[in-house]
Scaffold this active site. Structure first.
Site, PDB file in Angstrom:
ATOM      1  N   GLY A  65       1.017  -1.351   0.108  1.00 24.80           N
ATOM      2  CA  GLY A  65       0.128   0.138  -0.010  1.00 24.80           C
ATOM      3  C   GLY A  65       0.865   1.305  -0.140  1.00 24.80           C
TER       4      GLY A  65
ATOM      5  N   ALA B 293       2.779   6.108   3.495  1.00 26.51           N
ATOM      6  CA  ALA B 293       2.238   6.621   4.620  1.00 26.51           C
ATOM      7  C   ALA B 293       1.486   5.436   5.479  1.00 26.51           C
ATOM      8  CB  ALA B 293       1.105   7.970   4.349  1.00 26.51           C
TER       9      ALA B 293
ATOM     10  N   GLU C 264       5.728  -3.522   0.753  1.00 27.84           N
ATOM     11  CA  GLU C 264       5.746  -3.070  -0.674  1.00 27.84           C
ATOM     12  C   GLU C 264       5.049  -1.713  -0.808  1.00 27.84           C
ATOM     13  OE1 GLU C 264       4.557  -2.014  -4.181  1.00 27.84           O
ATOM     14  OE2 GLU C 264       3.709  -3.704  -4.361  1.00 27.84           O
TER      15      GLU C 264
ATOM     16  N   CYS D 270       1.391   0.253  -8.146  1.00 35.12           N
ATOM     17  CA  CYS D 270       2.836   0.780  -7.716  1.00 35.12           C
ATOM     18  C   CYS D 270       4.045   0.845  -8.654  1.00 35.12           C
ATOM     19  CB  CYS D 270       3.142   0.152  -6.453  1.00 35.12           C
ATOM     20  SG  CYS D 270       1.990   0.326  -5.129  1.00 35.12           S
TER      21      CYS D 270
END
Length: 476
Positions: free
Chosen positions: A226, A229, A248, A282
């Site tokens: 995810g 933060a 990751e 990502c």
């Protein structure tokens, strides 16, 4: 509440209703897909106890039986591919097909990863045998693995987490994203038909359940995919019990097009490398650096590809690109595009809202500068900022200047220059003339603030075991 299906959680081999239910929306038209159970903290504790009990026997199963379990899980995905693909499209938005990279591709990836992982194995290793002393290095399962998965590839990333864990003798608790829980809930229910009770469990919920998993005293490892933060919070919570983590996290991947690159031949790869899953990956291109001599040609080629891309309902056969998955991400992308335009960027094409939900046509932006938010931060959506550079050193410096380091790519034809630039890019994976490719046998992970540890391949498998040393001295 209409006639939409209610999806229970599964733990200890049983389907369990939660303390409440959340509606899950189709991001294209905002219709209700179904209702997800929501777990309580007590139910999470129950699930962990079930997983701990199952670990006692699962961890001692012969390696061949755990390998066979991976193949049985692959067969479950294969037999239920149509149902699971449709469910992914409804809750996540990606098209069923999308040129081979939609929800059908996602379920196909689940099958492939299960089969590939079944043949991976970590053997015991004799590391010393001298002077009457024998030392064996063994790899032993860790225990209960807590998996926290995102909304962009909900089922495939769940598989990336749980299949190596099961293969190595661990048991698993999954918490899917509350935005896309249904495909995982249904898949785990089906998979429990071929696994002993408690080996694979799913406990849906929001941030409270995620925080409880990462800080749980009876969970032996946390795997999270995810945002950076949220990864920081997971890591902080896990530190309470010194629980190891595999993280990751965000990428903000850079791609560099070298001077003289064959633009027409490379444009489709660049476009796909950005807009796979509507840019919500990502490991996809998030910022593109092009030499000033080829800048206009690259911009034009990408604009033409964007114009021929059909954005719409993922359930329709002619849809190439689905919606942004949720309102917050939709608004973030639009704000970034708007801010860039205010600062001097030119919107060459796209950025238009389609339908009643969160679909956006692919946006190509020229005249972007490195200090714009849309370049400096990961957009994670269908918008591509293109930055002009004049020297190779300048392009490499800009590519490496962020806190992210998941993937990067370099495009061109000069083999020596391609190798030189790829060596200088700081990322976990560097691609040459491609981007966003993954393989279950190839380790994948990030550097800097893009994560800790790797998944896939033998190295990924090793991240789900503890090293145990057997030190033996002969007598007499």
């Amino acid at each position: 509440m209409g006639n939409e299906k209610i999806y229970p959680m599964t733990y200890g081999g049983a389907q369990v209703e939660g303390i409440s239910r959340d509606a899950v929306l189709n991001p294209f038209d905002l219709s209700v897909v179904g209702y997800s159970s929501v777990a309580s903290l007590d139910q999470l504790d129950d699930a962990v106890r079930c997983a701990r009990k199952a670990f006692e026997s699962w961890s001692t199963r012969p390696d061949s039986q755990r390998a066979e379990a991976c193949l049985k899980i692959a067969k479950v995905f294969e037999d239920n591919a149509q149902e699971l693909s449709r469910l992914i499209t409804q809750e996540q938005g990606k098209p069923l097909n999308a040129g081979g990279f939609g929800s059908g591709f996602e379920v196909g990836g689940c099958i492939g990863w299960c089969r590939a992982t079944s043949i991976l194995k970590i053997d015991d290793k004799k590391i010393l045998d001298a002077d009457g002393v024998t030392v064996i290095q063994k790899s032993v399962p860790m225990g209960v693995i807590g998996s926290i998965t995102p909304w962009n590839w909900p089922l495939l990333i769940a598989v990336w987490h749980f299949i190596p864990a099961i293969r190595t003798g661990n048991t698993v608790i999954i918490k899917p994203s509350p935005l896309t829980p249904l495909s995982t809930l249904r898949a785990v229910e089906l998979i429990n038909e071929v696994l002993p009770p408690g080996v694979l469990n799913v406990v849906p919920g929001g941030a409270e359940i995620g925080a409880a998993i990462s800080s749980h005293a009876d969970i032996d490892k946390v795997v999270f995919t995810g945002s950076t933060a949220t990864g920081r919070r997971v890591m902080a919570s896990a530190s309470e019990n010194i629980t190891p983590c595999s993280l990751e996290l965000g990428g903000n991947d850079a791609a560099i097009v070298l001077p003289g690159a064959p633009v027409a031949a490379m444009a489709p790869g660049l476009f796909f490398g950005k807009f796979i899953n509507a840019g919500q990956t990502c490991g996809s291109i998030q910022r593109l650096y092009v030499h000033e001599s080829d800048y206009e040609a690259v911009c034009s080629a990408l604009v033409e590809l964007a114009k021929t891309t059909n954005v719409g309902d993922g359930l329709l056969p002619d849809t190439d690109l689905g919606p942004v998955q949720n309102k917050a991400q939709f608004e973030k992308v639009r704000e970034m595009v708007g801010d860039a335009i205010k600062q001097g960027a030119q919107l060459l094409v796209g950025g238009e809202s389609i339908g009643e939900g969160y679909a956006l046509t692919p946006a190509i932006l020229s005249h972007c500068t490195h200090d714009m938010e849309i370049v400096a931060k990961e957009q994670f959506g269908p918008a591509l900022p293109i930055v002009k550079y004049s020297s190779i050193d300048q392009a490499i410096a800009m590519a490496n200047s962020t806190d992210s380091g998941l993937c990067a790519s370099v495009w061109g034809t000069d083999p020596d220059l391609l190798q030189s630039v790829s060596d200088r890019l700081i990322a976990g994976t560097v691609y040459i003339n491609t981007h966003a490719e993954l393989n279950p046998m190839v380790p994948f992970g990030g550097v800097k603030q893009s994560g800790i540890g790797v998944l896939f391949g033998e190295d990924g498998l090793k991240s789900f075991v503890n090293t145990k040393i057997l030190y033996q001295r002969s007598v007499g």
